[in-house]
Design a protein around this motif. Structure first.
Motif, PDB file in Angstrom:
ATOM      1  N   TYR A 140      17.510 -58.892 -34.803  1.00 39.45           N
ATOM      2  CA  TYR A 140      19.050 -59.771 -36.340  1.00 39.45           C
ATOM      3  C   TYR A 140      19.177 -59.433 -37.158  1.00 39.45           C
ATOM      4  O   TYR A 140      18.822 -58.227 -37.619  1.00 39.45           O
ATOM      5  N   LEU A 164      11.839 -66.313 -42.783  1.00 45.36           N
ATOM      6  CA  LEU A 164      12.479 -66.024 -41.368  1.00 45.36           C
ATOM      7  C   LEU A 164      11.319 -65.347 -40.984  1.00 45.36           C
ATOM      8  O   LEU A 164      10.802 -65.081 -39.659  1.00 45.36           O
ATOM      9  N   TRP A 174       9.810 -59.276 -47.282  1.00 45.97           N
ATOM     10  CA  TRP A 174       9.065 -59.812 -46.220  1.00 45.97           C
ATOM     11  C   TRP A 174       7.565 -59.972 -46.714  1.00 45.97           C
ATOM     12  O   TRP A 174       7.026 -59.190 -47.337  1.00 45.97           O
ATOM     13  N   ARG A 230      18.726 -56.946 -42.563  1.00 45.31           N
ATOM     14  CA  ARG A 230      17.992 -57.417 -41.613  1.00 45.31           C
ATOM     15  C   ARG A 230      16.156 -57.298 -40.696  1.00 45.31           C
ATOM     16  O   ARG A 230      15.922 -57.384 -41.813  1.00 45.31           O
ATOM     17  N   ASP A 231      15.776 -57.394 -39.284  1.00 42.21           N
ATOM     18  CA  ASP A 231      14.987 -58.194 -39.654  1.00 42.21           C
ATOM     19  C   ASP A 231      14.078 -56.560 -39.798  1.00 42.21           C
ATOM     20  O   ASP A 231      14.428 -55.797 -39.823  1.00 42.21           O
ATOM     21  N   THR A 256      14.819 -52.028 -44.657  1.00 41.61           N
ATOM     22  CA  THR A 256      14.232 -53.385 -44.046  1.00 41.61           C
ATOM     23  C   THR A 256      13.329 -54.215 -44.365  1.00 41.61           C
ATOM     24  O   THR A 256      12.855 -54.773 -43.970  1.00 41.61           O
ATOM     25  N   ARG A 298      11.747 -64.635 -34.766  1.00 40.88           N
ATOM     26  CA  ARG A 298      10.905 -63.326 -33.246  1.00 40.88           C
ATOM     27  C   ARG A 298      11.867 -62.788 -32.696  1.00 40.88           C
ATOM     28  O   ARG A 298      12.676 -63.646 -31.877  1.00 40.88           O
ATOM     29  N   TRP A 356      17.549 -65.163 -31.158  1.00 40.01           N
ATOM     30  CA  TRP A 356      15.966 -65.602 -31.832  1.00 40.01           C
ATOM     31  C   TRP A 356      15.448 -65.478 -30.370  1.00 40.01           C
ATOM     32  O   TRP A 356      15.181 -67.026 -29.804  1.00 40.01           O
ATOM     33  N   GLY A 411      22.188 -61.596 -33.715  1.00 34.20           N
ATOM     34  CA  GLY A 411      20.897 -61.769 -33.184  1.00 34.20           C
ATOM     35  C   GLY A 411      20.768 -62.227 -32.078  1.00 34.20           C
ATOM     36  O   GLY A 411      21.802 -63.129 -31.568  1.00 34.20           O
TER      37      GLY A 411
END
Length: 624
Positions: free
Chosen positions: A135, A127, A195, A151-152, A183, A132, A87, A85
């Protein structure tokens, strides 16, 4: 960017012991080989065994010039990380490796975690709060003695899983049973820590019941321009070369124009254009090929000091048959015919190889005037708004069934008879056909000499970063379904449709696109899916991103069109959208090979490599 492979053995099973780390390392490297991980990162490939029941492997494509970019990254506490990924915001400097910084972030967040569930929850919070950018990762948490992977939240990088095996792509020899990692959050064996909701509230999911706000078109264009320019700048930082997947449409041309502002003055921007055709010259008439040449002229006018190279990649039936198996394997577990069509176009583009178009008038398929009948702009009469001249659906002359789009409201026979009696008469719905006498005259005439074939040198881009416009249509109401929703229920229904598209971005096809693009050791970068751009569009602009009361090429993605106009791209700002499978002509091309005719194609059908290869052989036999 890197490729990831990981194996987790259940501790109760007969797993390699600490003394047998060599065997565990060999096992994960074998998985990496089967998955083609080295293709994604040709600069290095290594593996580690941080615990008796875990083995990690990673290949690396170096995008940053400083710092230790080798992977898997490890620390003194026994943690290990495979990171694929970027950042982009709040992380290390653009020229410093970010894997060590991510490892430090996760190690600090999960220190002292008593179990996998706690470690995953802490990792998800860290995370979501800090990173941001796109990734996918696999992290061995020494404290909880568990493997975490994710995964993001937007799903911009690929990661697939089968049982206790994890990889960036499914193995070519046995892709059955592999699925894309969802995700929803950070995964561990037996569960997933979601998340934190604050991430979504901050980057584009307005609270329920919040009205879609109004803003002036000028303000919307300026606000979007600032956010998008910053996104492109972040994705070009530290690069001396960049490539753009260049259809010649609104999204890709704006990205190329903003890349000019972000890159050093001496940097080259390669514009990769893709087209498909069964015969020599067919690809020259593909809408994306024509649009790209027209857009190149606009870009050179707007940015005379910049070196833009338009690289035209073309595929014939034999080419498509040769790559079909590789494309299908990379696209898996996405396996429909439409998945193949889009993946094949991206595959040919990401290779970055083709003929350099110099922009000379002699090469213009449109005669050098920058216009062509296949290029439709907002100034053209939209097809759906042409007047219906029929009388109750019947031909005005003979009473048979007529077409609504016929310029005279006639059936095919009457329209063509009118065309034979009036040389100036023309109808797009009923094009003129040759008479029997004309066909005989043409058959008796000597065949025209074949056009001279001028072989041009093949060039290949050296750029490792490829800018793509994915996400623009979902965010800015660019699809036909958005217009349908607006007609059905106005702004309220349009907001529901756009909101649903944004929410589905993570689960649609970005993983497939990443797998195909990375196979050529190029990193896909999506400026429209930058967290700040999504937040700007969803939270700040609202309904001002589009005005679907206006015709196509004007109202859809209106804020972006206004931005293009302000950047010196007047023709581009009014170009009507074409999907990649139609603009490149891969859809009718592959449909004829796989189904026998373009109209028989079924995008939702499972893709069959054997049928397409057989169709390519049939076309080759007919040509010979």
């Amino acid at each position: 960017m890197c490729g990831i492979a990981a194996i987790l053995w259940a501790e109760a099973e007969d797993a390699p012991t600490a003394e047998d780390a060599k065997a565990a390392k060999a096992a994960v490297l074998k998985l990496a080989s089967r998955c083609g991980i080295a293709r994604r990162g040709p600069d290095s490939l290594d593996a580690c065994v941080p615990a008796p029941h875990v083995a990690l492997a990673a290949s690396v494509l170096t995008m940053r010039s400083k710092g230790d970019a080798r992977q898997p990254a490890t620390d003194a506490s026994g943690n290990a990380l495979c990171w694929n990924g970027e950042w982009f915001q709040g992380g290390p400097a653009p020229d410093a490796a970010d894997a060590p910084a991510v490892l430090a972030l996760l190690a600090e967040a999960t220190a002292g975690a008593p179990d996998a569930e706690t470690a995953a929850a802490r990792a998800a919070d860290a995370l979501a709060a800090s990173v941001r950018g796109p990734y996918a990762l696999a992290f061995y948490c020494a404290a909880a003695r568990t493997l975490l992977y994710c995964r993001d939240p937007f799903g911009r990088r690929s990661l697939v899983v089968r049982g206790r095996e994890i990889a960036s792509t499914a193995p070519r020899d046995d892709g059955a049973g592999w699925t894309e990692v969802t995700t929803e959050g950070v995964h561990y064996v037996g569960g997933c820590a979601a998340w934190h909701r604050s991430f979504f509230d901050g980057v584009g999911w307005p609270p329920a019941g919040r009205p879609w706000r109004e803003a002036g078109p000028a303000d919307a264009s300026k606000t979007l321009g600032v956010a998008l320019a910053a996104s492109v700048k972040r994705r070009c930082a530290g690069l001396s070369e960049v490539a753009v997947l260049f259809s010649g449409g609104l999204d890709s041309v704006v990205l190329a124009r903003l890349a000019h502002d972000a890159l050093p003055a001496d940097a080259t921007i390669d514009l990769i254009n893709v087209a498909f055709g069964e015969r020599r010259g067919d690809a020259e008439k593909a809408p994306d090929r024509l649009a790209a040449r027209s857009a190149l002229r606009e870009l050179r006018t707007a940015c005379p000091s910049r070196k833009f190279r338009l690289i035209e990649a073309t595929a014939a039936p034999g080419d498509l048959a040769r790559i079909a198996d590789d494309v299908a394997a990379l696209a898996a577990p996405c396996s429909t015919h439409m998945d193949f069509n889009i993946a094949a176009a991206l595959y040919v583009a990401a290779k970055g190889e083709g003929v350099l178009y110099d922009g000379s008038d002699a090469d213009h398929a449109d005669g050098g005037d920058g216009e062509h009948r296949l290029l439709r702009y907002a100034t053209d009469a939209p097809r759906e708004e042409l007047p219906d001249l029929r009388a109750d659906g019947k031909c005005r002359t003979c009473g048979k069934a007529a077409k609504a789009r016929c310029v005279s409201g006639l059936c095919g026979g009457c329209c063509r008879r009118k065309g034979r009696s009036d040389a100036a008469y023309a109808c797009g719905a009923h094009p003129k056909r040759l008479t029997y006498a004309e066909k005989c005259a043409r058959a008796d005439a000597p065949p025209a000499p074949p056009p001279a074939v001028v072989e041009k040198a093949i060039v290949k881009t050296r750029a490792r970063a490829l800018l793509l416009g994915m996400g623009a249509d979902e965010l800015l109401a660019g699809y036909a379904r958005h217009r349908t929703a607006f007609k059905r229920g106005g702004l309220e229904e349009l907001e529901r449709e756009v909101g649903g598209d944004v929410a589905r971005i993570a689960t649609r096809n970005l993983g497939r696109d990443d797998r195909v693009t990375a196979a050529w050791a190029r990193e896909a970068r999506y400026p429209f899916l930058d967290e700040d751009v999504v937040r700007c569009v969803r939270m700040d602009l609202g309904s001002s991103v589009a005005d679907l009361a206006l015709p196509p090429g004007d109202g859809c993605k209106r804020a972006l069109r206004s931005l293009a106009l302000s950047l010196g791209l007047p023709l581009t700002s009014t170009l009507v959208k074409r999907a990649i499978q139609f603009g490149t002509r891969i859809a009718p091309f592959s449909n004829r090979l796989a189904f026998g005719a373009a109209r028989r194609g079924d995008g939702a059908a499972s893709f069959d490599v054997a049928k397409l290869v057989a169709g390519a052989r049939r076309v080759a036999d007919e040509a010979s």
